[in-house]
Scaffold this motif. Structure first.
Motif: not given
Ligand code: GRG
Length: 291
Positions: A222, A225-227, A230, A235, A289-290
């Protein structure tokens, strides 16, 4: 799934109400320190660890009241670790749970003290349980070990020492993840078993450890890959700090494969335990979640 969401919400509400009750009576004095403590723990996070404790306890036929105090203790220790982790001398993050981290809001010294206070409150709260049985004593001692110099703090120390070190690999990564993350995920699961008199102790220890590794690898994926929305925090921090992570050791594809292995281990173990449906759904929830 609807049943899972409702149960999760029920456990979360039980936690929030119990926390509110404890803080209102125990931290009734008005002070910046008490405000900083409350800011750091109220209204924050997924409450993964207390929900794991309540659901494992229910599976083993314990009441939520029997594990209430120690559920607050676990989340207090978790919250203190996040406050300290965000400090400039550690991972240096201005945001946590979608808002300013404690030191950013109250200043660095107050951040240190709020974290210290939560660590002490964890033990004060656990010891207020009545009657305090020999199983409660064992459970608290196990929590202390998981969180301390043989657990989370040790993991954090190795983690910090390995930043920007390109010579270390999988063996050290696993040592960090076991201590820094997995032990505090395993703690609530094993504590429910200890308080029940040891039901499924071996299976639940193994499940807790696998779930802990899974949890941390998903967090790594995460982070990549996440913002901000999120994550509720900045991040891509791991890469910026050149941390030893599953992505650094296995690559993104390899990290996803490792997560799948840990996920499958968890499900295999849970299938051997009666009434483990909620924990199976919980594992699915963390794993997904991933993606
Ligand atoms: C400072 C002693 C000390 C320890 C810090 C917990 C920790 C060790 C560092 C935090 C950073 C990190 C990546 C920890 C691994 C565990 C983890 C992913 C914590 C976040 O837990 P969540 O997702 O957070 O349960 P919420 O906000 O939902 O409670």
């Amino acid at each position: 799934m609807e049943n899972f969401n409702n149960k999760y919400a029920f456990y979360k509400k039980f936690f929030e109400d119990s926390l509110d009750e404890f803080l209102t009576s125990y931290l009734d004095e008005k002070s910046t320190l008490n405000e900083a403590v409350k800011y750091s723990i109220i209204d924050g996070g997924k409450r993964v660890r207390p929900v794991l404790l309540y659901s494992t306890a229910s599976m083993l036929n314990l009441s939520l009241e029997e594990v209430k105090n120690i559920s607050l203790s676990i989340e207090m220790i978790h919250s203190y670790s996040l406050i300290h982790d965000d400090l400039p001398c550690m991972d240096n993050d201005d945001y946590r749970r979608g808002k300013y981290s404690t030191h950013k809001k109250y200043g660095e010294s107050m951040g240190v003290l709020a974290g210290d206070s939560l660590l002490n409150l964890a033990f004060e709260c656990a010891l207020l349980k009545e009657p305090f049985t020999k199983e409660d004593k064992l459970a608290l001692s196990f929590l202390s070990e998981c969180a301390g110099v043989k657990g989370m703090i040790k993991g954090q120390a190795i983690d910090l020492a390995c930043e920007k070190d390109n010579k270390v690999g999988e063996k050290v990564l696993k040592e960090i993840y076991l201590n820094k993350t997995a032990k505090l995920i395993k703690a609530p699961i094993v504590i429910a078993s200890i308080i029940s008199g040891g039901k499924y102790l071996e299976e639940l220890s193994e499940f807790g450890e696998n779930l802990g590794y899974l949890f941390q690898i998903v967090d790594d994926i995460m982070d990549e890959n996440s913002t901000f929305e999120q994550m509720g925090k900045t991040p891509n921090k791991d890469k910026a700090l050149d941390k030893l992570t599953a992505i650094k050791v296995y690559g993104l594809k390899g990290a996803k494969e490792k997560a799948k292995n840990y996920y499958e281990n968890c499900i295999r173990i849970l299938k051997g335990i009666n009434n483990s449906e909620f924990l199976i759904e919980f594992t699915n929830y963390l794993y997904k979640r991933n993606s």
